[in-house]
Write a protein that holds these residues in place. Structure first.
Motif, PDB file in Angstrom:
ATOM      1  N   LEU A 685       0.836  -1.203   0.000  1.00  0.00           N
ATOM      2  CA  LEU A 685       0.000   0.000   0.000  1.00  0.00           C
ATOM      3  C   LEU A 685       0.872   1.255   0.000  1.00  0.00           C
ATOM      4  N   GLN A 686       1.930   1.235   0.822  1.00  0.00           N
ATOM      5  CA  GLN A 686       2.808   2.398   0.899  1.00  0.00           C
ATOM      6  C   GLN A 686       3.491   2.681  -0.439  1.00  0.00           C
ATOM      7  N   ALA A 687       3.968   1.625  -1.089  1.00  0.00           N
ATOM      8  CA  ALA A 687       4.630   1.812  -2.384  1.00  0.00           C
ATOM      9  C   ALA A 687       3.640   2.400  -3.387  1.00  0.00           C
ATOM     10  N   PHE A 688       2.437   1.880  -3.338  1.00  0.00           N
ATOM     11  CA  PHE A 688       1.388   2.377  -4.230  1.00  0.00           C
ATOM     12  C   PHE A 688       1.124   3.867  -3.968  1.00  0.00           C
ATOM     13  N   LEU A 689       0.969   4.213  -2.688  1.00  0.00           N
ATOM     14  CA  LEU A 689       0.628   5.590  -2.331  1.00  0.00           C
ATOM     15  C   LEU A 689       1.734   6.573  -2.711  1.00  0.00           C
ATOM     16  N   SER A 690       2.993   6.111  -2.625  1.00  0.00           N
ATOM     17  CA  SER A 690       4.100   7.009  -2.972  1.00  0.00           C
ATOM     18  C   SER A 690       4.000   7.438  -4.427  1.00  0.00           C
ATOM     19  N   ALA A 691       3.827   6.454  -5.297  1.00  0.00           N
ATOM     20  CA  ALA A 691       3.731   6.770  -6.719  1.00  0.00           C
ATOM     21  C   ALA A 691       2.462   7.582  -6.992  1.00  0.00           C
ATOM     22  N   TRP A 692       1.399   7.167  -6.362  1.00  0.00           N
ATOM     23  CA  TRP A 692       0.085   7.756  -6.620  1.00  0.00           C
ATOM     24  C   TRP A 692       0.033   9.214  -6.178  1.00  0.00           C
ATOM     25  N   SER A 693       0.468   9.479  -4.928  1.00  0.00           N
ATOM     26  CA  SER A 693       0.318  10.831  -4.394  1.00  0.00           C
ATOM     27  C   SER A 693       1.139  11.829  -5.207  1.00  0.00           C
ATOM     28  N   ALA A 694       2.299  11.368  -5.709  1.00  0.00           N
ATOM     29  CA  ALA A 694       3.115  12.263  -6.525  1.00  0.00           C
ATOM     30  C   ALA A 694       2.373  12.645  -7.808  1.00  0.00           C
ATOM     31  N   MET A 695       1.644  11.701  -8.382  1.00  0.00           N
ATOM     32  CA  MET A 695       0.941  11.972  -9.647  1.00  0.00           C
ATOM     33  C   MET A 695      -0.345  12.753  -9.453  1.00  0.00           C
ATOM     34  N   LEU A 696      -0.959  12.618  -8.294  1.00  0.00           N
ATOM     35  CA  LEU A 696      -2.235  13.299  -8.068  1.00  0.00           C
ATOM     36  C   LEU A 696      -2.095  14.811  -8.225  1.00  0.00           C
ATOM     37  N   HIS A 697      -0.949  15.307  -7.774  1.00  0.00           N
ATOM     38  CA  HIS A 697      -0.706  16.748  -7.897  1.00  0.00           C
ATOM     39  C   HIS A 697      -0.746  17.204  -9.349  1.00  0.00           C
ATOM     40  N   GLU A 698      -0.339  16.312 -10.247  1.00  0.00           N
ATOM     41  CA  GLU A 698      -0.200  16.690 -11.655  1.00  0.00           C
ATOM     42  C   GLU A 698      -1.500  16.569 -12.434  1.00  0.00           C
ATOM     43  N   LEU A 699      -2.500  15.913 -11.868  1.00  0.00           N
ATOM     44  CA  LEU A 699      -3.740  15.703 -12.615  1.00  0.00           C
ATOM     45  C   LEU A 699      -4.432  17.030 -12.907  1.00  0.00           C
ATOM     46  N   PRO A 700      -4.860  17.234 -14.168  1.00  0.00           N
ATOM     47  CA  PRO A 700      -5.566  18.488 -14.481  1.00  0.00           C
ATOM     48  C   PRO A 700      -6.808  18.664 -13.596  1.00  0.00           C
ATOM     49  N   ALA A 701      -7.502  17.555 -13.295  1.00  0.00           N
ATOM     50  CA  ALA A 701      -8.715  17.644 -12.485  1.00  0.00           C
ATOM     51  C   ALA A 701      -8.422  18.104 -11.059  1.00  0.00           C
ATOM     52  N   ALA A 702      -7.148  17.964 -10.646  1.00  0.00           N
ATOM     53  CA  ALA A 702      -6.794  18.330  -9.274  1.00  0.00           C
ATOM     54  C   ALA A 702      -6.968  19.818  -9.021  1.00  0.00           C
ATOM     55  N   SER A 703      -6.862  20.619 -10.095  1.00  0.00           N
ATOM     56  CA  SER A 703      -6.960  22.061  -9.906  1.00  0.00           C
ATOM     57  C   SER A 703      -8.401  22.501  -9.641  1.00  0.00           C
ATOM     58  N   ARG A 704      -9.361  21.622  -9.911  1.00  0.00           N
ATOM     59  CA  ARG A 704     -10.766  21.997  -9.720  1.00  0.00           C
ATOM     60  C   ARG A 704     -11.343  21.509  -8.392  1.00  0.00           C
ATOM     61  N   VAL A 705     -10.539  20.808  -7.626  1.00  0.00           N
ATOM     62  CA  VAL A 705     -11.046  20.267  -6.361  1.00  0.00           C
ATOM     63  C   VAL A 705     -10.048  20.543  -5.240  1.00  0.00           C
ATOM     64  N   ARG A 706     -10.540  20.449  -4.018  1.00  0.00           N
ATOM     65  CA  ARG A 706      -9.639  20.370  -2.863  1.00  0.00           C
ATOM     66  C   ARG A 706      -9.583  18.903  -2.490  1.00  0.00           C
TER      67      ARG A 706
END
Ligand code: ADP
Ligand code: ZN
Ligand code: ZN
Length: 716
Positions: A685-706
């Protein structure tokens, strides 16, 4: 690593007068940030640096041989803050671990942990070197000492109502065994001290602490609530000053002023404080000679921070103890199922205190089956009669109801109208207003307030009725039933002013109260000597809640509140009103049988694959429109299936659920949804979250939500 490692500076090769520094800053960017300086600096030093157009306080985390970006872009630091020694390597390791485990930038872990004066550049601006908040604190303290012989905070004894104070009881056999077992420990070991309420766990903490203090080491003692600190504070001063010297206790919690918090922190860091008593925030206190951590009421949800860095102070305590190679004591009458499982597996040492230290009998628990009863304002004839008897005998009663306000909702008797918050998908709660007789409607989610309408906004009918009851209404009803009794209500409303909780509790201890009405605030920790009866109203409300941890919480709460009855005398009695007396949870309560509750509960968690048999993380998003929140979550969910799949080697071991709206979907006009991810393997889970959380910042949809990612969420 030892504390002297800070003197060996890897960046010292920089003889040419340039030292590269990596600095942690409290900004929502991954960092780290590179700066330069003309002289070597130890990791753990605080510095002021330019950042964009601002100046920020940062903490030096590394002194690398080479910078990570082109040196032409690297600015010099403005100033070194040398009013405190550098944070020690173990403190830096703790922060690094928390940042990695909870997937937050290092600076967002380190800086918010500091008392505000230590992280505000303005506290240093215009000050010459050597001046600043710490220097002012020292000057103030020196002045106070010159005036009086005793340091100011040694004189400030807070509560005198405890009978634990300086007299040391003779330990009973189980306490002896526990103290001896703890004394025999060498190095890291989590210990579960499982003791029913009133069994004298505090006494065991005190003896263990004294041993560690005698070895010249520091003790961290964590409690869930600020309200619990005064009583314990007085006890600690009375008992531990003799070993560690007067004034060796410091207290740290969010109810302190910035100055008080700074002083506690500085004294801990300098080793002047030998015992630090505090709430969850104290897990980040610098304690260079830490030798023991105690987590009292380890199951308590207050150890979980609910915003920003959503850490569990209990879990970090275990990590910190392992890192320092010291014991950690987890005390509870109703351990979390996570802790219980570790004890069952033999990973944690389990020490049991099975009997009450004073009254030999536990209170008698009775279930009052409300299905066949004529209830009066939520109270059964049995409970009313029992309160009357206690009154005659001059004993106190506690009526427990975990719902504040007057009534959970106002409704119209002729149409279906109910009072609702315009900004949330929630009812507004009827509260007795500050004025005489006046009521107001209040939203417990967003704080919205409105006047009570004279007539139904839908149909104009004037017959608006409160539905259900909260503590205020119970208080009112009790005062009608027992006009001669002195009734006191303790809940978040009656204790809003700073210090008012302490004075209310003091009046209970002083015997100025006959009937106490309260929420979970009164259930915890307090040792009320004259309390003979506890009545529990509406326990069933939590029985069928959505959260899989609800039964665990209910059981803990009932055991805890039941434990307030008859602590100092025989004949304690607990009446639990329920419409479901046959439920196993109530049957276990009747027998005071935690193991009888935990065994089946753990088996059920195992068969359904829930924690502690699985590890979870929760991604939550909020936006003006629910669709935006859901879209972000869906994109996030699908990330590992797309072209980035290679970055998620452990994706197969992680279950990603579908995004769903939260139960209270709208709060303060923001719509909320969540996505659960889960794995039976924590590393996967931790390995997954490391990769995932780094990419979440880059998602275009991230700018429209908190959005936020929470590891090991307590509520789903
Ligand atoms: P817990 O933390 O387990 O709920 P406490 O530590 O508050 O229990 O102890 C309950 C009461 O029993 C306190 O008043 C404490 O002073 C008293 N007590 C503890 N140990 C002993 C003992 N060995 N003999 C007599 N009284 C004791
Ligand atoms: Zn109506
Ligand atoms: Zn609201």
């Amino acid at each position: 690593m030892t504390d002297t490692d800070v003197e060996r500076l890897p960046g010292m090769a920089a003889q040419q007068g340039v030292v590269w520094l990596r600095v942690a800053l409290d900004v929502p960017l991954p960092g780290p940030f590179d700066y330069r300086h003309a002289a070597p600096l130890a990791p753990g030093m605080r510095v002021i640096v330019p950042f964009g157009r601002r100046r920020l306080v940062g903490i030096v985390t590394d002194v690398p041989a080479a910078p990570s970006i082109d040196p032409v872009h690297i600015k010099p630091i403005d100033r070194v803050l040398d009013d405190l020694p550098p944070f020690t390597p173990d403190w830096l390791r703790l922060a690094r671990f928390a940042a990695a485990y909870y997937h937050r930038p290092l600076g967002e872990v380190m800086l918010p942990a500091l008392p505000p004066p230590l992280r505000k550049p303005s506290a240093y601006e215009g000050q010459r070197s050597g001046a600043g908040p710490v220097a002012r604190l020292d000057a103030k303290h020196a002045k106070a000492q010159a005036k009086t012989a005793t340091p100011p905070d040694a004189a400030a004894t807070v509560a005198d109502d405890t009978d634990l104070a300086p007299v040391e009881p003779v330990l009973n056999a189980e306490q002896e065994i526990a103290v001896a077992a703890i004394r025999a420990l060498r190095g890291f070991k989590p210990v579960l001290l499982h003791g029913v309420t009133g069994s004298g766990k505090t006494e065991v903490y005190l003896r263990a602490a004294r041993d560690v203090l005698a070895q010249g080491r520091q003790v961290l003692l964590m409690v869930p609530e600020i309200n619990l600190t005064p009583q314990l504070e007085a006890v600690l001063r009375g008992r531990l000053d003799a070993v560690a010297g007067p004034g060796s206790l410091a207290v740290l919690h969010s109810g302190l002023s910035d100055g008080e918090r700074l002083r506690a922190w500085v004294r801990a860091q300098r080793g002047e404080a030998r015992v630090l008593l505090g709430t969850r925030m104290s897990i980040f206190a610098p304690l260079p000679e830490l030798g023991l951590i105690v987590v009292d009421e380890e199951h308590d949800a207050s150890y979980k921070q609910q915003d920003g860095l959503r850490y569990s102070a209990r879990d970090l305590a275990i990590w910190r103890a392992r890192d320092r190679d010291i014991p950690v004591l987890l005390g509870s009458a109703t351990p979390s199922l996570e802790t219980w499982q570790q004890a069952e597996r033999g990973r944690y040492l389990r020490l049991t205190l099975s009997a009450r230290a004073k009254a030999s009998q536990p209170p008698a628990v009775r279930l009052v089956d409300t299905r066949r009863l004529a209830m009066k304002q939520g109270m059964s004839p049995q409970l009313i009669e029992a309160i009357g008897k206690r009154l005659e005998r001059g004993e106190q009663s506690l009526v427990f109801l975990n719902r504040r306000g007057y009534a959970p909702v106002l409704h119209c008797a002729s149409c279906a109208w109910v009072s609702q918050c315009p900004r949330c998908t929630a009812f507004t709660v009827l509260h007795r207003g500050p004025g005489p007789g006046g009521h107001i409607l209040q939203c417990h989610h967003c704080g919205y307030q409105a006047r009570v309408p004279r007539a139904c906004p839908e149909c104009g009918d004037q017959d608006l009725q409160p539905m259900g009851r909260g503590t205020q209404r119970v208080e009112e009803h009790l005062s009608q039933l027992f006009p001669q009794a002195r009734i006191l209500r303790i809940d978040a409303d009656s204790t809003r002013r700073k210090g008012s909780a302490q004075s209310l509790f003091a009046s209970v201890h002083a015997g100025e109260v006959d009937i106490l009405v309260g929420t979970q605030m009164v259930a915890k920790g307090h040792d009320f000597a004259r309390l003979g009866l506890v009545g529990v109203l509406n326990a069933d409300a939590m029985l069928f809640a959505h959260d899989f941890r609800a039964p665990e919480r209910l059981f803990a709460q009932l055991m805890q509140v039941a434990g307030r009855a008859g602590r100092h005398a025989e004949g304690g009695e607990v009446l639990v009103q329920t419409g479901y007396p046959e439920q196993p949870i109530y049957q276990a309560l009747l027998r005071h049988d935690y193991a009888g509750f935990a065994g089946p509960a753990l088996a059920e968690r195992e068969s359904t694959g829930l924690p502690p048999f699985a590890h979870q993380a929760l991604l939550t998003a909020e936006a003006r429109e629910l669709a935006q929140a859901l879209e972000f979550l869906q994109t996030a969910r699908d990330l590992p299936d797309g072209e980035m799949a290679g970055s998620f080697p452990t994706a197969d071991a992680v279950t990603r659920y579908d995004p769903v709206p939260l139960r209270v979907v709208r709060v303060a006009n923001m719509e909320r949804a969540q996505l659960l991810v889960e794995s039976t393997s924590r590393p996967a889970l931790q390995a997954f979250l490391s990769a995932w959380s780094a990419m979440l910042h880059e998602l275009p949809a991230a700018s429209r939500v908190r959005w936020q990612l929470e590891v090991d969420p307590l509520e789903i």
